[in-house]
Write an enzyme that holds these catalytic residues in place. Structure first.
Site, PDB file in Angstrom:
ATOM      1  N   GLU A  25       0.931  -1.091  -0.149  1.00  0.00           N
ATOM      2  CA  GLU A  25      -0.109   0.317  -0.038  1.00  0.00           C
ATOM      3  C   GLU A  25       1.120   1.198  -0.298  1.00  0.00           C
ATOM      4  O   GLU A  25       2.722   1.375  -0.178  1.00  0.00           O
ATOM      5  CB  GLU A  25      -0.835  -0.355   1.295  1.00  0.00           C
ATOM      6  CG  GLU A  25      -0.403   0.238   2.859  1.00  0.00           C
ATOM      7  CD  GLU A  25      -1.137   0.724   3.212  1.00  0.00           C
ATOM      8  OE1 GLU A  25      -1.758   1.402   3.367  1.00  0.00           O
ATOM      9  OE2 GLU A  25      -1.040   0.029   5.120  1.00  0.00           O
ATOM     10  N   LYS A  87      -5.754  10.656   0.686  1.00  0.00           N
ATOM     11  CA  LYS A  87      -5.403   9.518   1.514  1.00  0.00           C
ATOM     12  C   LYS A  87      -7.007   9.095   0.996  1.00  0.00           C
ATOM     13  O   LYS A  87      -7.982   9.271   0.923  1.00  0.00           O
ATOM     14  CB  LYS A  87      -6.386   9.704   2.661  1.00  0.00           C
ATOM     15  CG  LYS A  87      -5.930   8.104   3.509  1.00  0.00           C
ATOM     16  CD  LYS A  87      -6.246   8.283   4.942  1.00  0.00           C
ATOM     17  CE  LYS A  87      -6.886   7.348   4.969  1.00  0.00           C
ATOM     18  NZ  LYS A  87      -7.743   7.510   7.329  1.00  0.00           N
ATOM     19  N   VAL A 107      -5.327   0.609   2.603  1.00  0.00           N
ATOM     20  CA  VAL A 107      -5.507  -0.944   2.772  1.00  0.00           C
ATOM     21  C   VAL A 107      -6.829  -0.843   1.361  1.00  0.00           C
ATOM     22  O   VAL A 107      -6.801  -1.796   0.962  1.00  0.00           O
ATOM     23  CB  VAL A 107      -5.754  -1.607   4.218  1.00  0.00           C
ATOM     24  CG1 VAL A 107      -6.304  -3.440   4.305  1.00  0.00           C
ATOM     25  CG2 VAL A 107      -4.736  -1.594   4.660  1.00  0.00           C
ATOM     26  N   ASP A 139     -17.486   5.464  13.851  1.00  0.00           N
ATOM     27  CA  ASP A 139     -16.290   5.248  13.291  1.00  0.00           C
ATOM     28  C   ASP A 139     -15.507   4.673  12.436  1.00  0.00           C
ATOM     29  O   ASP A 139     -14.791   3.363  13.537  1.00  0.00           O
ATOM     30  CB  ASP A 139     -15.144   6.210  13.229  1.00  0.00           C
ATOM     31  CG  ASP A 139     -13.723   6.301  12.538  1.00  0.00           C
ATOM     32  OD1 ASP A 139     -13.509   5.534  11.073  1.00  0.00           O
ATOM     33  OD2 ASP A 139     -13.167   7.759  13.136  1.00  0.00           O
ATOM     34  N   SER A 141     -13.848   1.745   9.629  1.00  0.00           N
ATOM     35  CA  SER A 141     -13.069   1.872   8.662  1.00  0.00           C
ATOM     36  C   SER A 141     -13.056   0.579   7.558  1.00  0.00           C
ATOM     37  O   SER A 141     -13.747  -0.463   7.877  1.00  0.00           O
ATOM     38  CB  SER A 141     -11.788   1.155   9.125  1.00  0.00           C
ATOM     39  OG  SER A 141     -10.838   1.077   7.709  1.00  0.00           O
ATOM     40  N   ALA A 142     -13.024   1.467   6.421  1.00  0.00           N
ATOM     41  CA  ALA A 142     -13.400   0.484   5.541  1.00  0.00           C
ATOM     42  C   ALA A 142     -13.280  -0.190   5.144  1.00  0.00           C
ATOM     43  O   ALA A 142     -12.833  -0.978   4.154  1.00  0.00           O
ATOM     44  CB  ALA A 142     -13.559   2.064   4.259  1.00  0.00           C
ATOM     45  N   ASP A 143     -11.377  -0.664   5.881  1.00  0.00           N
ATOM     46  CA  ASP A 143     -10.902  -2.310   5.245  1.00  0.00           C
ATOM     47  C   ASP A 143     -11.441  -2.714   5.471  1.00  0.00           C
ATOM     48  O   ASP A 143     -11.163  -4.049   5.313  1.00  0.00           O
ATOM     49  CB  ASP A 143      -9.553  -1.883   6.661  1.00  0.00           C
ATOM     50  CG  ASP A 143      -8.698  -0.587   5.874  1.00  0.00           C
ATOM     51  OD1 ASP A 143      -9.342   0.272   5.362  1.00  0.00           O
ATOM     52  OD2 ASP A 143      -7.175  -0.678   6.672  1.00  0.00           O
ATOM     53  N   LYS A 160      -3.355  -1.485  15.946  1.00  0.00           N
ATOM     54  CA  LYS A 160      -3.076  -0.978  16.802  1.00  0.00           C
ATOM     55  C   LYS A 160      -4.319  -0.825  18.073  1.00  0.00           C
ATOM     56  O   LYS A 160      -5.214  -0.795  17.198  1.00  0.00           O
ATOM     57  CB  LYS A 160      -3.071   0.362  16.731  1.00  0.00           C
ATOM     58  CG  LYS A 160      -1.527   1.088  15.356  1.00  0.00           C
ATOM     59  CD  LYS A 160      -0.642   1.952  15.494  1.00  0.00           C
ATOM     60  CE  LYS A 160       0.539   1.311  14.528  1.00  0.00           C
ATOM     61  NZ  LYS A 160       0.736   2.038  13.677  1.00  0.00           N
TER      62      LYS A 160
HETATM   63  N1  PSU Z   1      -2.988   2.148  10.543  1.00  0.00           N
HETATM   64  C1  PSU Z   1      -1.557   1.447  10.746  1.00  0.00           C
HETATM   65  N2  PSU Z   1      -1.276   1.744   9.892  1.00  0.00           N
HETATM   66  C2  PSU Z   1      -1.615   2.893   8.726  1.00  0.00           C
HETATM   67  C3  PSU Z   1      -2.422   2.418   8.585  1.00  0.00           C
HETATM   68  C4  PSU Z   1      -3.661   1.994   9.578  1.00  0.00           C
HETATM   69  O1  PSU Z   1      -1.000   1.043  12.230  1.00  0.00           O
HETATM   70  O2  PSU Z   1      -0.437   3.090   8.234  1.00  0.00           O
HETATM   71  C5  PSU Z   1      -3.326   3.141   7.730  1.00  0.00           C
HETATM   72  C6  PSU Z   1      -3.990   2.154   6.703  1.00  0.00           C
HETATM   73  O3  PSU Z   1      -3.532   2.933   4.727  1.00  0.00           O
HETATM   74  C7  PSU Z   1      -5.199   1.602   6.325  1.00  0.00           C
HETATM   75  C8  PSU Z   1      -5.547   3.267   6.897  1.00  0.00           C
HETATM   76  O4  PSU Z   1      -5.812   1.336   5.362  1.00  0.00           O
HETATM   77  O5  PSU Z   1      -4.672   3.647   7.618  1.00  0.00           O
HETATM   78  C9  PSU Z   1      -7.246   3.474   8.016  1.00  0.00           C
HETATM   79  O6  PSU Z   1      -7.968   4.332   7.722  1.00  0.00           O
HETATM   80  P1  PSU Z   1      -9.287   4.817   8.722  1.00  0.00           P
HETATM   81  O7  PSU Z   1      -9.064   4.306   9.462  1.00  0.00           O
HETATM   82  O8  PSU Z   1      -9.465   5.557   8.356  1.00  0.00           O
HETATM   83  O9  PSU Z   1      -9.615   3.769   7.989  1.00  0.00           O
HETATM   84 MN    MN Z   2     -12.299   6.750   9.651  1.00  0.00          MN
END
Ligand code: PSU
Ligand code: MN
Length: 303
Positions: A25, A87, A107, A139, A141-143, A160
């Site tokens: 990524e 992002k 991701v 909140d 994540s879309a992941d 984390k």
């Molecule tokens: N968590 C980490 N390191 C990262 C990310 C998340 O420990 O670099 C990054 C990854 O690209 C992940 C994104 O897909 O943040 C998730 O962002 P969000 O929580 O806004 O979906």
């Molecule tokens: Mn989010």
């Protein structure tokens, strides 16, 4: 092939020959680490993939084109520009493509583009998940949604504890995403090897990982698979140190009213600042460790 997708010649040659390829990524480059460590790390990760017998395909959006396989110059650009690069999550791709803009893939979007290109496995540091307090902020994540619908194996070091790890596992269970521990029964928490939460399955070899992924594909499931690979012992951080930094970062995030897509980059950057760079070194080491495992698994998948 998708009209907006560019596969680099090296990656295309590997895919056409049925050779192992590992996706990487780019949010980790532009938003996850400071320059120039981010560029240096991205290149080291690519080298680790090569050293383990596979071809790296770092993924990003450059000038509105979805890229699978970046040049050194493109990696340097993403690292140097840092947060000036958008992002890019799932909702962002149409706008970036239409506007001919750059985007650092999370991701989620790395899985989307990897799948478009025909790449089955992807290595990163940590995934997004259910944030603490998500029961009111929503909140999530879309992941997690992408893992539920796109057939790519994601190798990470867990998540984390800026996240609610228990709720993240519940969500993945609901969505039917298998969570595998590599050499462990416990979900690793990125900087530390343990989280107190169990994984669904423990697997001890790349061959076994490949077998599970093949079975999932043969069952014609829509979704992906999450492999959680603990940080090597000698690079793990003391739990008390990292927990204190995370608690402080979360408190500042709340106090400053940081929300939405800024939340994760804010927390990640603050944790690095608060731990004086020690966590950055851990972060780099665990990404290299995941790249090696993903490359070995890609080799098994290609057999
Ligand atoms: N968590 C980490 N390191 C990262 C990310 C998340 O420990 O670099 C990054 C990854 O690209 C992940 C994104 O897909 O943040 C998730 O962002 P969000 O929580 O806004 O979906
Ligand atoms: Mn989010």
């Amino acid at each position: 092939m998708n009209q907006y997708l560019d596969i680099s010649p090296e990656v295309k040659a590997a895919l056409d020959a049925g050779k192992p390829v590992v996706a990487l990524e780019s949010t980790i480059i532009s938003h996850g680490m400071p320059y120039p460590k981010n560029v240096d790390t991205a290149l080291r990760v690519e080298q680790t993939i090569r050293d383990n017998g596979a071809t790296p395909a770092t993924i990003a959006v450059i000038g509105g084109r979805l890229k699978a396989g970046l040049s050194r110059g493109e990696i340097e650009h993403l690292g140097r520009a840092g947060r000036a690069v958008a992002k890019a999550s799932r909702r962002d791709l149409p706008a970036l493509v239409a506007r001919g803009a750059d985007g650092a893939t999370t991701v989620t979007t790395t899985m989307i583009i990897a799948h478009m290109a025909g790449i089955r496995i992807f290595a990163t540091g940590g995934i997004g998940g259910v944030h603490r307090g998500a029961e009111t902020t929503m909140d999530i994540s879309a992941d997690l949604e992408e893992l539920a619908q796109t057939p790519v194996m994601v190798v990470c070091a867990g998540a984390k504890s800026i996240l609610d790890l228990g709720l993240t596992l519940e969500y993945l269970e609901t969505k039917g995403v298998p969570v595998i521990g590599y050499g462990t029964e416990e979900l690793p928490a990125f900087y530390t090897r343990q989280s107190g939460f169990g994984v669904d399955y423990r697997v001890d070899s790349p061959a076994e990982l490949a077998a599970m992924f093949r079975a999932q594909r043969a069952l014609d499931y829509r979704g992906g698979m999450l492999v959680t690979n603990p940080i090597p012992e000698r690079y793990a951080m003391p739990k008390a140190v990292i927990d204190a930094a995370i608690e402080q970062a979360l408190a500042e995030c709340e106090a400053q009213g940081v929300r939405g897509k800024e939340t994760t980059p804010f927390l990640l950057a603050r944790v690095v600042e608060l731990t004086g760079g020690e966590s950055l070194e851990s972060n780099i080491r665990l990404v290299l460790n995941n790249a090696a495992l993903a490359a070995k698994t890609a080799c098994e998948l290609a057999r």
